[in-house]
Design a protein around this motif. Structure first.
Motif, PDB file in Angstrom:
ATOM      1  N   LYS A   1     -20.609   4.527 -11.703  1.00 32.81           N
ATOM      2  CA  LYS A   1     -19.335   4.313 -11.000  1.00 32.81           C
ATOM      3  C   LYS A   1     -18.499   5.594 -11.012  1.00 32.81           C
ATOM      4  O   LYS A   1     -17.848   5.931 -10.015  1.00 32.81           O
ATOM      5  CB  LYS A   1     -18.578   3.151 -11.622  1.00 32.81           C
ATOM      6  CG  LYS A   1     -19.246   1.811 -11.345  1.00 32.81           C
ATOM      7  CD  LYS A   1     -18.574   0.681 -12.097  1.00 32.81           C
ATOM      8  CE  LYS A   1     -19.356  -0.612 -11.921  1.00 32.81           C
ATOM      9  NZ  LYS A   1     -18.827  -1.695 -12.766  1.00 32.81           N
TER      10      LYS A   1
ATOM     11  N   GLU B   1     -20.110   7.839  -8.354  1.00 32.22           N
ATOM     12  CA  GLU B   1     -19.767   7.440  -6.984  1.00 32.22           C
ATOM     13  C   GLU B   1     -18.340   7.839  -6.638  1.00 32.22           C
ATOM     14  O   GLU B   1     -18.079   8.339  -5.536  1.00 32.22           O
ATOM     15  CB  GLU B   1     -19.984   5.944  -6.821  1.00 32.22           C
ATOM     16  CG  GLU B   1     -21.460   5.556  -6.854  1.00 32.22           C
ATOM     17  CD  GLU B   1     -21.699   4.057  -6.852  1.00 32.22           C
ATOM     18  OE1 GLU B   1     -20.766   3.290  -6.519  1.00 32.22           O
ATOM     19  OE2 GLU B   1     -22.823   3.649  -7.180  1.00 32.22           O
TER      20      GLU B   1
ATOM     21  N   TRP C   1     -27.713   0.439  -4.956  1.00 34.89           N
ATOM     22  CA  TRP C   1     -28.596   1.527  -4.545  1.00 34.89           C
ATOM     23  C   TRP C   1     -29.890   0.915  -4.030  1.00 34.89           C
ATOM     24  O   TRP C   1     -30.404  -0.050  -4.592  1.00 34.89           O
ATOM     25  CB  TRP C   1     -28.877   2.468  -5.717  1.00 34.89           C
ATOM     26  CG  TRP C   1     -27.684   3.293  -6.091  1.00 34.89           C
ATOM     27  CD1 TRP C   1     -26.527   2.852  -6.669  1.00 34.89           C
ATOM     28  CD2 TRP C   1     -27.518   4.685  -5.899  1.00 34.89           C
ATOM     29  NE1 TRP C   1     -25.661   3.884  -6.846  1.00 34.89           N
ATOM     30  CE2 TRP C   1     -26.243   5.031  -6.388  1.00 34.89           C
ATOM     31  CE3 TRP C   1     -28.331   5.679  -5.367  1.00 34.89           C
ATOM     32  CZ2 TRP C   1     -25.756   6.330  -6.360  1.00 34.89           C
ATOM     33  CZ3 TRP C   1     -27.846   6.980  -5.341  1.00 34.89           C
ATOM     34  CH2 TRP C   1     -26.571   7.298  -5.838  1.00 34.89           C
TER      35      TRP C   1
END
Length: 163
Positions: free
Chosen positions: A121, A124, A152
């Motif tokens: 996270k 990202e 993903w």
């Protein structure tokens, strides 16, 4: 230095950005990751011997970046990130780069706590902050369920060693 993205649960640990002083722990994590995936120890030592100077230069100039999760000053999990040149592609038609995730590692005593998901996270959010809307990674058997759980998807990539 950019702020670490917010709204992420660190499970009581602190997060910090990787820097040049993290070279050895990244090397240890990487070699251990490949060893756990079935790698040959002698080949992995050679890999690390060549990876160490490669990594050093990229940590210094920022081409390799990422995060470590710390427990009382000790790194217990880390993730490496890179921007890689890639021609505009149907997955990112207006961009000439994609994010690349590598060296995701969680120390054995800290596994099954969601730390790999936390690192992903962070990755990202960092890619988004850097303007990259598409990223890739190569998953180990152990990591694949984590990445799939975060959305993903498998791709059609193939590989071959050429001489």
């Amino acid at each position: 230095m950019k702020e670490i993205p917010g709204n992420i649960d660190f499970s009581g640990l602190t997060a910090r950005r990787l820097g040049p002083n993290d070279r050895e722990i990244i090397c240890v994590h990487r070699e251990t990751m490949f060893l756990e995936a079935g790698g040959d120890p002698s080949e992995l030592r050679v890999m690390t011997e060549h990876f160490r100077p490669w990594l050093h230069q990229r940590l210094l100039d920022g081409r390799y970046y990422g995060f470590a999760l710390m427990d009382t000053g000790q790194p217990v999990a880390a993730i490496g990130l890179m921007n890689i040149d890639w021609p505009p592609h149907p997955s990112h038609p207006a961009l000439d780069q994609r994010g690349y995730v590598l060296n995701v590692f969680v120390e054995p005593a800290y596994r099954r706590r969601g730390l790999a998901s936390t690192l992903m996270k962070l990755a990202e959010a960092e890619f988004a902050q850097r303007g990259m809307s598409f990223a890739v990674l190569h998953a180990t058997k152990a990591g694949k369920p984590v990445y799939e759980g975060l959305g993903w998807a498998n791709t059609s990539e193939m590989a071959k060693t050429v001489s």
